[in-house]
Design a protein around this motif. Structure first.
Motif, short mmCIF file in Angstrom:
data_model
loop_
_atom_site.label_atom_id
_atom_site.label_comp_id
_atom_site.label_asym_id
_atom_site.label_seq_id
_atom_site.Cartn_x
_atom_site.Cartn_y
_atom_site.Cartn_z
N THR A 90 0.81 -1.22 0.00
CA THR A 90 0.00 0.00 0.00
C THR A 90 0.85 1.27 0.00
O THR A 90 0.33 2.36 -0.27
N TYR A 106 -7.62 1.16 -1.94
CA TYR A 106 -7.06 -0.20 -1.98
C TYR A 106 -7.78 -1.04 -3.02
O TYR A 106 -7.14 -1.79 -3.77
N PRO A 122 -4.80 -7.75 4.74
CA PRO A 122 -4.95 -6.42 5.33
C PRO A 122 -4.65 -6.38 6.82
O PRO A 122 -5.07 -7.25 7.59
N GLN A 153 -2.10 0.42 6.85
CA GLN A 153 -3.21 1.11 6.19
C GLN A 153 -2.87 2.59 6.03
O GLN A 153 -2.59 3.28 7.00
N VAL A 204 -1.90 -5.15 2.92
CA VAL A 204 -2.04 -3.81 3.51
C VAL A 204 -1.15 -3.83 4.75
O VAL A 204 -1.62 -3.93 5.88
N ASP A 208 -11.46 -3.04 3.68
CA ASP A 208 -10.42 -3.24 2.68
C ASP A 208 -10.57 -4.61 2.01
O ASP A 208 -10.48 -4.74 0.79
N PRO A 266 -10.63 2.55 2.09
CA PRO A 266 -10.73 1.23 1.45
C PRO A 266 -10.90 1.26 -0.06
O PRO A 266 -10.41 0.36 -0.75
#
Length: 558
Positions: free
Chosen positions: A179, A221, A244, A214, A211, A254, A218
């Motif tokens: 991410t 992603y 995640p 984070q 992820v 996510d 969401p």
């Protein structure tokens, strides 16, 4: 708050995608599940699990239905290595289950990993290296080509060592910190790894897009996942996996959006245990699907049993409000909620409805091993007549008249309020019995006799003011005659307003229970309940209980 200027958005938007995932409203099939409780979940513990505890946890995961279980980092410690060997040598891995192990892209670690897996019937070797801008610049101080080479060299080594060791091995690659990586670069690295492994229909490869931290909402992603799914090489032979974490509290969102965006697989943990704020909670994901009528292919029909094992071996607590799993997630203390739930349950019973749509309860608690009376309707000073009546009916067999439920409700709430605590079902029953059932003071019934004379004549023998007396009178029925006899003897002014009865089905079906409401000359209402093998006697007991409550209040108000 201060210092907002020190923070900036660290994620990278995916190149323009069609956002096909936004056209879908729910996850319509179960993904491939991989539990990482024994790796991510274990390394997050203050006191990591012992070998025996990990073996117990592994067996529970198999019972739940996991077909892929990441068991650790066997090159990292002796305990991890021994655990892997114990599973293989003791033949504890079912034929349809694959264990997964993690390895860095370093030859001595890869070699030790394959040593640990020697002879394994089904294993996934999970290779990873970090690709994010922050890690490239700050940790490794390498450029994009150098970071990609770490991934490619690791992929080649995995392929070489697979040929040297006995066992059935599949491959997985994770661009850690996906991410925080430019999507185009993440794609370049993943495709370079795939070019080494060259997946086929019989030898598919997992590309895991974690992820790790984070960094975005969401939907960002989801767009990243759709971009990768649309552009990965060998896509028909690639299993796109999600992993995640929960730094922003969005791990479930996510994952669900990532599945809508084309992912095939999910790595997560039971109850969301993992480092920092944790991993995605597989129980929540699975039960969300279940609540939409989709079979998650995992068995969570006894969550209390799973929770007991988990808390014991991990020494972690499960938050009381954790979705589906917490002790209080189905509990309704509010009176309006209790009333709606009780009526909803009754409606389903009356309609024999096969569909679950009870207000305030997204799923049937019984489907995951919870009990209605113990888990759903909880009684405290905030509770209402509906919930209290529901407990007395479903747990103890008393179907109180609607007006009586209000009276009993106020009494139970008052007791709870003064005690400053929740009342358990047995304590609710105790309050009901103490204040409404077979009340014997100041009037204590001894016997009654009836004869047919100008209607019904009743002779009632009872103790009152320290004396045994007999009072007689007539009425248009037995209960009316008894009422007239007591009223004339005590000089009390009241009339019977409500009378109902039913068989007491819980405890003893041979007994009858009666409910009587009387109203005094000032319009005040008093209730009593009577229980006896004889329906007439139970009704007389109920009447006298109501009268006793009236007489007690008059004494208190003097």
């Amino acid at each position: 708050m201060k210092n907002t200027e020190k923070y900036t958005r660290q994620f990278f938007e995916a190149p323009k995608t069609e956002m096909k995932w936004t056209k879908k409203s729910y996850v319509d099939k179960a993904p491939q599940w991989c539990s990482v409780d024994l790796r991510d979940g274990n390394q997050a513990l203050i006191v990591p699990m012992s070998l025996d505890e990990k073996l117990e946890f592994f067996k529970k995961l198999v019972d739940i239905g996991f077909k892929e279980i990441e068991i650790g980092f066997p090159a990292a410690s002796e305990t991890e290595y021994d655990f892997c060997r114990a599973l293989i040598e003791q033949d504890l891995i079912p034929d349809d289950v694959a264990i997964q192990v993690l390895t860095q892209s370093r030859e001595h670690i890869i070699e030790k990993t394959f040593e640990a897996l020697k002879g394994c019937k089904n294993a996934i070797v999970h290779l990873y290296n970090s690709t994010s801008l922050a890690q490239r610049e700050q940790v490794f101080r390498k450029n994009k080509e150098e970071i990609k080479e770490i991934a490619v060299s690791g992929a080649k080594l995995c392929k070489e060592y697979r040929e040297k060791y006995e066992g059935n091995f599949r491959f997985e690659y994770s661009p850690e910190s996906f991410t925080g990586t430019e999507p185009e670069y993440a794609l370049e690295v993943c495709n370079a790894v795939l070019d080494v492994w060259k997946p086929t229909p019989d030898d598919k490869v997992i590309i895991n897009l974690p992820v790790t931290v984070q960094l975005s909402m969401p939907h960002v992603y989801a767009n990243q996942i759709e971009y990768m799914c649309d552009n990965l090489k060998y896509r028909e032979n690639v299993i796109v996996s999600l992993h995640p974490h929960n730094d922003r509290g969005c791990a479930v969102a996510d994952t669900e959006m990532g599945l809508l965006a084309g992912a095939d697989r999910v790595e997560g943990t039971l109850f969301g245990n993992g480092e920092r704020t944790g991993n995605v909670d597989i129980i929540v994901l699975a039960m969300n699907m279940y609540s939409q009528g989709v079979d998650p292919k995992l068995d969570f029909s006894d969550i209390p049993d799973i929770a007991e094992m988990y808390s014991r071996v991990t020494r972690m607590n499960i938050y009381e409000r954790q979705p589906y799993s917490g002790q209080l997630v189905f509990a309704a203390f509010s009176g309006s909620h209790q009333d709606a739930i009780a009526k909803g349950m009754k409606w389903r019973q009356e309609k024999n409805s096969p569909i679950w749509n009870v207000p305030y309860l997204p799923i049937d608690p019984a489907d995951i091993g919870r009990e209605y009376s113990a888990d759903v309707i909880r009684i405290n000073s905030q509770s209402g007549k509906g919930g209290i009546g529901y407990i007395l009916e479903t747990r103890f067999g008393y179907n109180l008249p609607k007006k009586m439920r209000e009276k009993v409700g106020y009494m139970v709430k008052s007791v709870s309020d003064h005690a400053h605590k929740e009342l358990l079902p047995d304590e609710v029953y105790t309050v009901f019995k103490q204040y409404f059932v077979d009340i014997t003071t100041p009037i204590q019934l001894q016997e009654t006799h009836f004869v047919q004379r100008n209607g019904i004549e009743a002779s009632v023998v009872f103790d009152y003011d320290g004396r045994r007396v007999t009072a007689s009178d007539t009425g248009n029925g037995r209960l009316d005659a008894v009422s007239n006899a007591i009223r004339s003897y005590t000089g009390s002014d009241f009339n019977i307003s409500t009378y109902t009865e039913h068989a007491l089905e819980v405890g003893s079906a041979s007994k009858a229970v009666s409910y009587v409401e009387i109203v005094d000359g000032s319009g005040n209402s008093f209730w009593g309940t009577g229980i006896d093998n004889d329906i007439i006697t139970s009704s007389v007991k109920a009447l006298i209980s109501a009268v006793n409550n009236m007489l007690k209040e008059k004494v208190q108000n003097k």
